[in-house]
Design an enzyme around this catalytic site. Structure first.
Site, short mmCIF file in Angstrom:
data_model
loop_
_atom_site.label_atom_id
_atom_site.label_comp_id
_atom_site.label_asym_id
_atom_site.label_seq_id
_atom_site.Cartn_x
_atom_site.Cartn_y
_atom_site.Cartn_z
N GLY A 175 -14.94 -6.06 3.62
CA GLY A 175 -14.50 -6.00 5.02
C GLY A 175 -13.02 -5.70 5.13
O GLY A 175 -12.33 -6.22 6.00
N ALA A 176 -12.50 -4.84 4.26
CA ALA A 176 -11.06 -4.56 4.27
C ALA A 176 -10.75 -3.07 4.36
O ALA A 176 -9.61 -2.66 4.17
CB ALA A 176 -10.41 -5.15 3.02
N GLY A 177 -11.76 -2.25 4.62
CA GLY A 177 -11.50 -0.81 4.83
C GLY A 177 -11.69 0.05 3.60
O GLY A 177 -11.44 1.26 3.65
N GLY B 105 -14.59 0.47 1.97
CA GLY B 105 -15.96 0.98 1.82
C GLY B 105 -16.89 0.09 1.01
O GLY B 105 -17.82 0.59 0.37
N SER B 106 -16.68 -1.24 1.09
CA SER B 106 -17.59 -2.11 0.32
C SER B 106 -19.01 -2.04 0.86
O SER B 106 -19.98 -2.15 0.11
CB SER B 106 -17.10 -3.56 0.35
OG SER B 106 -17.42 -4.18 1.58
N SER B 107 -19.15 -1.83 2.17
CA SER B 107 -20.51 -1.78 2.73
C SER B 107 -21.27 -0.58 2.18
O SER B 107 -22.44 -0.68 1.83
CB SER B 107 -20.47 -1.73 4.25
OG SER B 107 -19.73 -0.62 4.70
N GLU C 236 -26.08 1.67 5.82
CA GLU C 236 -24.79 1.64 6.53
C GLU C 236 -25.01 1.52 8.05
O GLU C 236 -24.24 0.83 8.74
CB GLU C 236 -24.00 2.92 6.24
CG GLU C 236 -23.14 2.87 4.98
CD GLU C 236 -21.80 2.18 5.25
OE1 GLU C 236 -21.75 0.93 5.22
OE2 GLU C 236 -20.81 2.89 5.47
N ASP D 195 -18.45 7.32 3.99
CA ASP D 195 -18.28 6.31 2.94
C ASP D 195 -19.41 6.37 1.92
O ASP D 195 -19.17 6.30 0.70
CB ASP D 195 -18.23 4.90 3.56
CG ASP D 195 -16.96 4.66 4.35
OD1 ASP D 195 -16.19 5.61 4.53
OD2 ASP D 195 -16.74 3.50 4.77
N1 ADP Z 1 -20.63 -7.24 -2.61
C1 ADP Z 1 -21.21 -7.48 -1.44
N2 ADP Z 1 -22.11 -8.47 -1.31
C2 ADP Z 1 -22.70 -8.70 -0.14
N3 ADP Z 1 -22.46 -8.02 0.99
C3 ADP Z 1 -21.58 -7.01 0.94
C4 ADP Z 1 -20.91 -6.70 -0.27
N4 ADP Z 1 -20.07 -5.67 -0.03
C5 ADP Z 1 -20.21 -5.36 1.28
N5 ADP Z 1 -21.11 -6.15 1.88
C6 ADP Z 1 -21.52 -6.06 3.31
O1 ADP Z 1 -20.66 -5.13 3.95
C7 ADP Z 1 -19.97 -5.75 5.06
C8 ADP Z 1 -18.56 -5.23 5.14
O2 ADP Z 1 -18.62 -3.95 5.65
P1 ADP Z 1 -17.51 -3.34 6.57
O3 ADP Z 1 -17.24 -4.20 7.74
O4 ADP Z 1 -17.94 -1.96 6.82
O5 ADP Z 1 -16.19 -3.35 5.67
P2 ADP Z 1 -15.83 -2.45 4.39
O6 ADP Z 1 -16.94 -1.47 4.21
O7 ADP Z 1 -14.56 -1.79 4.76
O8 ADP Z 1 -15.63 -3.38 3.27
C9 ADP Z 1 -20.00 -7.24 4.76
O9 ADP Z 1 -19.95 -7.96 5.98
C10 ADP Z 1 -21.32 -7.38 4.06
O10 ADP Z 1 -22.37 -7.49 5.01
C1 PMV Z 2 -14.05 3.81 10.71
C2 PMV Z 2 -14.88 4.65 9.73
O1 PMV Z 2 -14.43 6.01 9.85
C3 PMV Z 2 -14.67 4.21 8.30
C4 PMV Z 2 -15.02 2.77 8.06
O2 PMV Z 2 -14.75 2.40 6.74
P1 PMV Z 2 -14.75 0.88 6.29
O3 PMV Z 2 -16.10 0.32 6.59
O4 PMV Z 2 -13.69 0.17 7.08
O5 PMV Z 2 -14.49 0.88 4.79
C5 PMV Z 2 -16.33 4.56 10.15
C6 PMV Z 2 -17.22 5.63 9.54
O6 PMV Z 2 -16.74 6.71 9.18
O7 PMV Z 2 -18.43 5.38 9.45
MG MG Z 3 -17.86 -0.28 5.68
#
Ligand code: ADP
Ligand code: PMV
Ligand code: MG
Length: 424
Positions: free
Chosen positions: A163-165, A167-169, A216, A227
């Site tokens: 959840g820090a930008g 692309g963990s999701s 996603e 992503d």
């Molecule tokens: N390693 C992980 N284990 C479990 N859930 C994960 C993991 N990595 C990502 N997620 C899921 O992805 C979400 C974060 O996604 P998002 O808000 O798009 O932030 P980002 O993609 O920037 O990290 C988390 O709330 C969780 O649901």
């Molecule tokens: C804001 C956006 O452009 C990127 C989001 O990336 P992240 O989930 O914050 O890592 C959304 C998207 O492209 O789907």
């Molecule tokens: Mg994401």
């Protein structure tokens, strides 16, 4: 699409009640996080984005479950769940994906059913709920085809901040899609000599990418797809309305990443931009058009630098693009005081920063010139750390989804994924 059938796998499957026997092999997959150079948010509205893979990854370990259950372990978020396959039987009728080669997103009714089953209240957007719903949907849609309810033990762990930008999701979804498609026989179950490399065909990678995109959608609501494309293919990509173009004429970029550690949700931020666009189209649309132009100009300047043209002048343009885009991102409502502070601190060292990903906190990137001295980087890093931020110089542009041998993993990752108890 010509998705290869894995005949060895199918034979093993026929001969066993365990879905992915394959001599009880453990499958370890990784997918990288990403950095968006330019185009976040605008890309959701059909504009160009430039994004690059990161050397921080999410890892998935898949193995048969000895006690015939479906287990999901997500140690990053402290989720450890286990279901009897019979309890998941409803997924077969609820998630009626007739053709695994045609990925679909869940409809509202399906989401409601999944939510009720998992005991998740309506509208819940907490980390755990989204991860569990995403797993249940992909498992139901991919693994239960042909009337099967395979048992499996899945562990997903990430070195990415969640959840820090970064692309963990998407990395989570790419790993899950790859594992479930492999286990169901829809894509190749990789053989041991193929470890440590990407061995899926282009068609298979496309299928992984499409299913990861459905995941996603569940986590983000309305993702652009950039992503999951980087998580699947890696490298540096130009992404525009679903069209993915790998960029080859790009210099080696030095990027400092800073995590402000301010939590935020991509889903909420993406929805906020849409609201603003709907409310004030004549004001917000030109800003998105300008971000589009920034991405295109950045691509042109990167190509010029790669051809060794006027390095200094071109870096000055890159810096200016970063500054302008950061202002635009503030205008569309995805800035944060923690990110403003990051920009101010790095500016005192002559460095230029912008948020990366969804913003609202999370991470920012700082461009370093090829000749930015070690002492400047150290001093800026220290100033950011003094503020409580995490800060590190990254390695970017590595491979996409990959397969690993348990025994070639870095020791710390091996220990997390394959302690003696868990790894066969
Ligand atoms: N390693 C992980 N284990 C479990 N859930 C994960 C993991 N990595 C990502 N997620 C899921 O992805 C979400 C974060 O996604 P998002 O808000 O798009 O932030 P980002 O993609 O920037 O990290 C988390 O709330 C969780 O649901
Ligand atoms: C804001 C956006 O452009 C990127 C989001 O990336 P992240 O989930 O914050 O890592 C959304 C998207 O492209 O789907
Ligand atoms: Mg994401």
């Amino acid at each position: 699409m010509n998705v290869r059938k894995c005949w060895n796998y199918a034979a093993a499957y026929e001969a066993s009640s365990v879905h992915f026997t394959m001599a009880n092999k453990t499958l370890i997959i990784s997918a990288p996080g990403k950095v968006i150079l330019h185009g976040e948010h605008a890309v959701v509205h059909g504009k160009v984005a430039l994004a690059v893979s990161l050397n921080l990854k999410t890892y998935l370990r898949l193995q048969p479950c000895p006690d015939q259950k479906v287990q999901l372990n997500l140690p990053n978020i402290n989720v450890h769940l286990s279901w009897k396959p019979a309890a998941l039987q409803f997924l077969q009728s609820a998630i009626d994906v007739t053709d695994v080669l045609t990925p679909k997103a869940p409809n509202q009714e399906q989401m409601d059913q999944l939510r009720r089953f998992a005991g998740i209240p309506e509208g819940s957007t907490d980390t755990e709920s989204l991860s569990i719903l995403c797993f249940l949907y992909l498992y139901g849609a991919i693994s239960t085809r042909n009337g099967q309810m395979p048992n499996m033990d899945i562990l997903i762990w990430s070195e990415l901040p969640i959840g820090a930008g970064l692309g963990s999701s998407a990395a989570y979804c790419v790993c899950l899609a790859t594992a479930l498609l492999s286990a169901s026989g829809a894509i190749t179950w990789p053989v041991p000599q193929e470890y440590n490399s990407t061995r899926w065909s282009e068609d298979e990678l496309e299928l992984i990418n499409k299913w990861a995109f459905q995941g996603e959608k569940l986590i983000h609501g309305n993702p652009s797809g950039v992503d999951n494309a980087v998580g699947t293919w890696g490298g540096i990509l130009r992404y525009h309305a679903g069209k993915i173009v790998p960029l080859y004429r790009v210099p080696t970029l030095r990027i400092l990443l800073t995590n402000t550690k301010v939590p935020r949700s991509t889903k909420v931020l993406v929805a906020g931009v849409k609201d603003k666009l709907n409310k004030l189209p004549s004001i917000i649309k030109p800003v998105l058009d300008s971000i589009d132009a920034i991405s295109c100009e950045c691509e042109r300047v990167l190509a010029a630098i790669a051809s060794s043209n006027a390095i200094d002048e071109n870096y000055s343009i890159l810096e200016e693009l970063i500054d302008i885009n950061q202002h635009h991102l503030n205008v569309i409502g995805v800035g944060h005081s923690s990110l403003d502070r990051l920009c101010q601190i790095t500016a005192t060292y002559g460095l230029h920063s912008k948020l990366t990903g969804a913003g609202g906190g999370g991470c920012g990137l700082t461009l370093l010139r090829p000749d930015t001295s070690h002492s400047v980087v150290e001093a800026a890093t220290q100033a950011l750390k003094d503020f409580g931020y995490d800060c590190w110089e990254t390695v970017i542009g590595g491979s996409g989804v990959s397969l690993h041998s348990p025994f070639s993993l870095p020791k710390d990752i091996f220990q997390i994924l394959c302690n003696a108890k868990n790894c066969q």
